[in-house]
Design an enzyme around this catalytic site. Sequence first.
Site, PDB file in Angstrom:
ATOM      1  CB  THR A   1      -1.780  -1.109  -5.083  1.00  0.00           C
ATOM      2  OG1 THR A   1      -0.723  -0.297  -4.119  1.00  0.00           O
ATOM      3  CG2 THR A   1      -1.952   0.473  -5.478  1.00  0.00           C
TER       4      THR A   1
ATOM      5  CG  ASP B   1       2.466   9.133  -6.560  1.00  0.00           C
ATOM      6  OD1 ASP B   1       2.401   9.837  -6.575  1.00  0.00           O
ATOM      7  OD2 ASP B   1       2.720   8.302  -5.737  1.00  0.00           O
TER       8      ASP B   1
ATOM      9  CD1 TRP C   1       5.864   3.594  -9.698  1.00  0.00           C
ATOM     10  CD2 TRP C   1       3.231   3.350 -10.596  1.00  0.00           C
ATOM     11  NE1 TRP C   1       5.256   2.847  -9.218  1.00  0.00           N
ATOM     12  CE2 TRP C   1       4.199   2.393  -9.654  1.00  0.00           C
ATOM     13  CE3 TRP C   1       2.210   3.185 -11.946  1.00  0.00           C
ATOM     14  CZ2 TRP C   1       3.224   1.136  -9.836  1.00  0.00           C
ATOM     15  CZ3 TRP C   1       1.913   2.171 -11.918  1.00  0.00           C
ATOM     16  CH2 TRP C   1       2.041   0.972 -10.385  1.00  0.00           C
TER      17      TRP C   1
END
Length: 348
Positions: free
Chosen positions: A117, A203, A267
């Site tokens: 990511t 998100d 998260w």
Amino acid sequence: MSSRRTLIAAAALCAAAATTGLPAAPATAWPGPSVTVAADGSGDFTSVQAAVDAVPPGNPGPFTIKLRPGVYRGQVIIPADKPHIVLRGQGADPSQVVITDNRANGTPKPEGGTWGTSGSASVTISGDDFSARNLTFANDFDEAAHPEITSKQAVAVLTRADRLVFDNVRFLGNQDTLYVNSPDATTVSRVYFRKCYVEGDVDFIFGRATAVFDRCEIRSLNRGSATNNGYVTAASTSIANPFGFLIVGSKLTSDAPAGTVFLGRPWHPSNDPNAIAQTVIRDSTIGAHIGAAPWTDFGTWSWRDARYGEFHNRGPGATVTADRPQLTTDQAAGATIDAYLTGWHPQR
């Protein structure tokens, strides 16, 4: 003096200031030295990264990189030893200058493995006191064209620094568009977004930084689902930090069906129990895409254990229900831009 000679002189001034402790003298009409990036070769550089590489490490004041209209493709990395960089788009509006790349979490790396990511970010900012104005950051990874890639997180901008300003900037992507982070879990990093536009689906505003969205448009893309078209926020604020995300005076928009988008979910990176999401949305207009129970769990982590709140919102998606914690007037008095930015006062 030619642009190249100006750059050399500017670098010398910055180096001298770093050793003497004196501020660098301006080399141009801009505050501090400046260079120009133009895709057609008419500037000092043709790529944004080349201009960043030319900024002297440790430069003590603003170093402006002017970007002429065009699309600039390729990852840009601003290291921690290059603070005070200013990216300024020279177009009539933010859409005319675009910095973009197209890799995702699961995109294979040439040397093996995948980018992850963080590695997918089109732009990574680790230098403090950075600012960007009048331009677009994007990650145009095509999810539909790559069914073989299952990890589709594709970051447009990753921030890891303090006192960052984005003014009249667009952030375009799908999953995980804007990753506002910090160097480590114990460091508070502050980011201020003024009159910006952020779009995505899953998100798409996430991380542990303290981030203020002031008079922004936050647009949820329609994923074509009748029940779940994604999540606006996924804060991972440290339990030691009282200030995570503040969305104020903004518009939350979408053309997704009514009640199919969530305001956020908590998260917990690597299942960290001390990452306790903190998000306040206040004095904003919320579209019908947000439902009556707008906060939701993230795996086994309950949204009810997070620090969520709303105050004086309006619009068809702002109906107050038992599943929407509301701030009291006293609590709202402590949930302001100044409180979140804690002693730092960027121009508004």
